[in-house]
Write a protein that holds these residues in place. Structure first.
Motif, PDB file in Angstrom:
ATOM      1  N   GLU A   1       0.972  -1.226  -0.070  1.00  0.00           N
ATOM      2  CA  GLU A   1      -0.130   0.104   0.157  1.00  0.00           C
ATOM      3  C   GLU A   1       0.854   1.156  -0.134  1.00  0.00           C
ATOM      4  OE1 GLU A   1      -3.386   0.226   2.874  1.00  0.00           O
ATOM      5  OE2 GLU A   1      -3.750  -1.695   2.381  1.00  0.00           O
ATOM      6  N   GLN A   2       2.095   1.139   0.704  1.00  0.00           N
ATOM      7  CA  GLN A   2       2.777   2.395   0.807  1.00  0.00           C
ATOM      8  C   GLN A   2       3.601   2.691  -0.682  1.00  0.00           C
ATOM      9  OE1 GLN A   2       2.989   4.119   3.523  1.00  0.00           O
ATOM     10  NE2 GLN A   2       4.489   5.495   2.583  1.00  0.00           N
ATOM     11  N   ASP A   3       3.693   1.746  -1.436  1.00  0.00           N
ATOM     12  CA  ASP A   3       4.086   2.150  -2.800  1.00  0.00           C
ATOM     13  C   ASP A   3       3.304   2.674  -3.617  1.00  0.00           C
ATOM     14  OD1 ASP A   3       6.754   1.029  -1.983  1.00  0.00           O
ATOM     15  OD2 ASP A   3       6.359  -0.975  -3.018  1.00  0.00           O
ATOM     16  N   CYS A   4       2.056   2.052  -3.550  1.00  0.00           N
ATOM     17  CA  CYS A   4       0.999   2.645  -4.200  1.00  0.00           C
ATOM     18  C   CYS A   4       0.552   4.242  -3.686  1.00  0.00           C
ATOM     19  CB  CYS A   4      -0.277   1.820  -3.899  1.00  0.00           C
ATOM     20  SG  CYS A   4      -0.049   0.192  -4.684  1.00  0.00           S
ATOM     21  N   ARG A   5       0.650   4.143  -2.532  1.00  0.00           N
ATOM     22  CA  ARG A   5       0.300   5.793  -2.204  1.00  0.00           C
ATOM     23  C   ARG A   5       1.481   6.620  -2.495  1.00  0.00           C
ATOM     24  NH1 ARG A   5      -1.660   3.515   3.491  1.00  0.00           N
ATOM     25  NH2 ARG A   5      -3.747   3.121   2.939  1.00  0.00           N
ATOM     26  N   TRP A   6       2.602   6.195  -2.750  1.00  0.00           N
ATOM     27  CA  TRP A   6       3.693   7.247  -3.121  1.00  0.00           C
ATOM     28  C   TRP A   6       3.723   7.386  -4.593  1.00  0.00           C
ATOM     29  CZ3 TRP A   6       6.921  10.342  -0.803  1.00  0.00           C
ATOM     30  CH2 TRP A   6       7.283   9.911   0.503  1.00  0.00           C
ATOM     31  N   LYS A   7       3.144   6.438  -5.364  1.00  0.00           N
ATOM     32  CA  LYS A   7       2.876   6.599  -6.822  1.00  0.00           C
ATOM     33  C   LYS A   7       1.767   7.588  -6.953  1.00  0.00           C
ATOM     34  CE  LYS A   7       4.851   5.172  -9.705  1.00  0.00           C
ATOM     35  NZ  LYS A   7       5.929   5.740 -10.744  1.00  0.00           N
ATOM     36  N   LEU A   8       0.666   7.390  -6.218  1.00  0.00           N
ATOM     37  CA  LEU A   8      -0.428   8.387  -6.398  1.00  0.00           C
ATOM     38  C   LEU A   8      -0.163   9.752  -5.982  1.00  0.00           C
ATOM     39  CD1 LEU A   8      -3.524   8.834  -6.574  1.00  0.00           C
ATOM     40  CD2 LEU A   8      -3.665   8.258  -4.430  1.00  0.00           C
ATOM     41  N   ARG A   9       0.835   9.854  -5.136  1.00  0.00           N
ATOM     42  CA  ARG A   9       1.155  11.286  -4.480  1.00  0.00           C
ATOM     43  C   ARG A   9       1.946  11.716  -5.825  1.00  0.00           C
ATOM     44  NH1 ARG A   9       3.572  10.283   0.658  1.00  0.00           N
ATOM     45  NH2 ARG A   9       1.422  10.093   1.203  1.00  0.00           N
ATOM     46  N   GLU A  10       2.871  11.012  -6.201  1.00  0.00           N
ATOM     47  CA  GLU A  10       3.832  11.462  -7.378  1.00  0.00           C
ATOM     48  C   GLU A  10       2.969  11.909  -8.592  1.00  0.00           C
ATOM     49  OE1 GLU A  10       6.462   9.199 -10.677  1.00  0.00           O
ATOM     50  OE2 GLU A  10       6.690   8.560  -8.422  1.00  0.00           O
ATOM     51  N   TYR A  11       1.902  11.295  -8.970  1.00  0.00           N
ATOM     52  CA  TYR A  11       0.966  11.789  -9.984  1.00  0.00           C
ATOM     53  C   TYR A  11       0.370  13.127  -9.602  1.00  0.00           C
ATOM     54  CZ  TYR A  11       1.353   7.600 -13.179  1.00  0.00           C
ATOM     55  OH  TYR A  11       2.032   6.660 -13.836  1.00  0.00           O
ATOM     56  N   PHE A  12       0.035  13.340  -8.556  1.00  0.00           N
ATOM     57  CA  PHE A  12      -0.714  14.458  -7.913  1.00  0.00           C
ATOM     58  C   PHE A  12       0.407  15.490  -8.088  1.00  0.00           C
ATOM     59  CE2 PHE A  12      -4.496  12.067  -7.389  1.00  0.00           C
ATOM     60  CZ  PHE A  12      -5.440  12.737  -7.748  1.00  0.00           C
ATOM     61  N   TYR A  13       1.269  15.459  -7.414  1.00  0.00           N
ATOM     62  CA  TYR A  13       2.583  16.373  -7.336  1.00  0.00           C
ATOM     63  C   TYR A  13       3.032  16.988  -8.785  1.00  0.00           C
ATOM     64  CZ  TYR A  13       2.767  16.440  -2.053  1.00  0.00           C
ATOM     65  OH  TYR A  13       2.586  16.513  -1.125  1.00  0.00           O
ATOM     66  N   ARG A  14       2.815  15.735  -9.688  1.00  0.00           N
ATOM     67  CA  ARG A  14       3.488  16.229 -11.119  1.00  0.00           C
ATOM     68  C   ARG A  14       2.608  17.201 -11.661  1.00  0.00           C
ATOM     69  NH1 ARG A  14       3.386  11.354 -14.811  1.00  0.00           N
ATOM     70  NH2 ARG A  14       4.950  10.488 -13.247  1.00  0.00           N
ATOM     71  N   ASN A  15       1.426  17.475 -11.207  1.00  0.00           N
ATOM     72  CA  ASN A  15       0.192  18.289 -11.834  1.00  0.00           C
ATOM     73  C   ASN A  15       0.109  19.509 -10.766  1.00  0.00           C
ATOM     74  OD1 ASN A  15       0.282  16.882 -14.476  1.00  0.00           O
ATOM     75  ND2 ASN A  15      -1.294  15.613 -13.336  1.00  0.00           N
ATOM     76  N   ALA A  16       0.981  19.681  -9.797  1.00  0.00           N
ATOM     77  CA  ALA A  16       0.509  20.636  -8.842  1.00  0.00           C
ATOM     78  C   ALA A  16       0.687  22.114  -8.997  1.00  0.00           C
ATOM     79  CB  ALA A  16       1.450  20.445  -7.540  1.00  0.00           C
ATOM     80  N   CYS A  17       1.545  22.269 -10.310  1.00  0.00           N
ATOM     81  CA  CYS A  17       1.839  23.685 -10.696  1.00  0.00           C
ATOM     82  C   CYS A  17       0.932  24.300 -11.733  1.00  0.00           C
ATOM     83  CB  CYS A  17       3.339  23.883 -11.304  1.00  0.00           C
ATOM     84  SG  CYS A  17       3.286  22.626 -12.679  1.00  0.00           S
ATOM     85  N   ILE A  18      -0.123  23.570 -12.168  1.00  0.00           N
ATOM     86  CA  ILE A  18      -1.138  23.712 -12.983  1.00  0.00           C
ATOM     87  C   ILE A  18      -2.067  24.785 -12.336  1.00  0.00           C
ATOM     88  CG2 ILE A  18      -2.912  22.899 -14.489  1.00  0.00           C
ATOM     89  CD1 ILE A  18      -1.372  20.517 -15.022  1.00  0.00           C
ATOM     90  N   THR A  19      -2.505  25.946 -12.922  1.00  0.00           N
ATOM     91  CA  THR A  19      -3.196  26.839 -12.306  1.00  0.00           C
ATOM     92  C   THR A  19      -4.474  27.234 -13.224  1.00  0.00           C
ATOM     93  OG1 THR A  19      -1.886  28.778 -13.315  1.00  0.00           O
ATOM     94  CG2 THR A  19      -1.366  28.099 -11.162  1.00  0.00           C
ATOM     95  N   ASP A  20      -4.447  26.659 -14.285  1.00  0.00           N
ATOM     96  CA  ASP A  20      -5.528  26.947 -15.168  1.00  0.00           C
ATOM     97  C   ASP A  20      -6.791  26.000 -14.877  1.00  0.00           C
ATOM     98  OD1 ASP A  20      -7.352  27.884 -17.345  1.00  0.00           O
ATOM     99  OD2 ASP A  20      -6.247  26.856 -18.770  1.00  0.00           O
ATOM    100  N   VAL A  21      -7.982  26.599 -14.471  1.00  0.00           N
ATOM    101  CA  VAL A  21      -8.999  25.939 -14.040  1.00  0.00           C
ATOM    102  C   VAL A  21      -9.531  24.977 -15.050  1.00  0.00           C
ATOM    103  CG1 VAL A  21     -11.402  26.083 -13.033  1.00  0.00           C
ATOM    104  CG2 VAL A  21      -9.704  27.860 -12.379  1.00  0.00           C
ATOM    105  N   ARG A  22      -9.652  25.214 -16.135  1.00  0.00           N
ATOM    106  CA  ARG A  22      -9.977  24.378 -17.314  1.00  0.00           C
ATOM    107  C   ARG A  22      -8.989  22.890 -17.320  1.00  0.00           C
ATOM    108  NH1 ARG A  22     -13.657  26.118 -21.362  1.00  0.00           N
ATOM    109  NH2 ARG A  22     -12.638  24.633 -22.596  1.00  0.00           N
ATOM    110  N   ILE A  23      -7.766  23.325 -17.371  1.00  0.00           N
ATOM    111  CA  ILE A  23      -6.976  22.246 -17.459  1.00  0.00           C
ATOM    112  C   ILE A  23      -7.080  21.254 -16.122  1.00  0.00           C
ATOM    113  CG2 ILE A  23      -4.661  21.480 -17.420  1.00  0.00           C
ATOM    114  CD1 ILE A  23      -4.035  24.014 -19.310  1.00  0.00           C
ATOM    115  N   ILE A  24      -7.287  22.015 -15.082  1.00  0.00           N
ATOM    116  CA  ILE A  24      -7.168  21.198 -13.591  1.00  0.00           C
ATOM    117  C   ILE A  24      -8.721  20.238 -13.994  1.00  0.00           C
ATOM    118  CG2 ILE A  24      -7.930  21.496 -11.231  1.00  0.00           C
ATOM    119  CD1 ILE A  24      -6.107  23.937 -11.340  1.00  0.00           C
ATOM    120  N   ASP A  25      -9.980  20.925 -14.263  1.00  0.00           N
ATOM    121  CA  ASP A  25     -10.822  20.188 -14.544  1.00  0.00           C
ATOM    122  C   ASP A  25     -10.745  18.855 -15.455  1.00  0.00           C
ATOM    123  OD1 ASP A  25     -12.284  21.530 -12.652  1.00  0.00           O
ATOM    124  OD2 ASP A  25     -13.292  22.952 -14.334  1.00  0.00           O
ATOM    125  N   LEU A  26      -9.990  19.212 -16.513  1.00  0.00           N
ATOM    126  CA  LEU A  26      -9.817  18.142 -17.386  1.00  0.00           C
ATOM    127  C   LEU A  26      -9.047  16.956 -17.009  1.00  0.00           C
ATOM    128  CD1 LEU A  26     -10.207  17.374 -20.684  1.00  0.00           C
ATOM    129  CD2 LEU A  26      -7.964  18.299 -21.019  1.00  0.00           C
TER     130      LEU A  26
END
Length: 119
Positions: A48-73
């Motif tokens: 579970e820890q490996d899967c949680r790190w991978k999930l966190r990695e995917y979300f941190y990869r897109n953390a710098c996006i500020t456009d609401v339409r891209i976030i929604d997409l």
């Protein structure tokens, strides 16, 4: 004279950044809750820890996006991915591909190109 015009676009789902952030956190929580079932049903060799790190990695990869339409997409695509996993439309190889990249880096040195059969 050159006039600058702006096109008013309609939002996909969220009206502002606060609502888009709430939707993204909801997606994160939904995936986080489903991680034990992914491990059990797809019989992957990760804990579970490996899967949680991978999930966190995917979300941190897109953390710098500020456009609401891209976030929604991205949130819509994330919910589609979750639906495919929960409905067993994806198989074990689709889940494992997140840890094993299949793209090999290109060789730039002479010997590497020669062994790969490139010019």
């Amino acid at each position: 004279m050159c006039e600058v015009g702006y096109k008013v676009v309609r939002p996909l789902m969220s009206k502002d950044c606060k609502e888009a952030r709430r939707r993204a956190i909801g997606l994160y929580r939904a995936f986080y809750r489903y991680i034990p079932y992914i491990i059990k049903y797809f019989d992957i060799e990760k804990n579970e820890q490996d899967c949680r790190w991978k999930l966190r990695e995917y979300f941190y990869r897109n953390a710098c996006i500020t456009d609401v339409r891209i976030i929604d997409l991205l949130v819509i695509k994330g919910y589609i991915e979750l639906k495919e996993i929960t409905s067993s439309w994806q198989q074990k190889s689709h889940v494992i591909r997140h840890w094993n990249p299949t793209i090999e880096p290109k060789r730039y040195d002479f010997i590497g190109k020669f062994m790969a059969g490139m010019d």
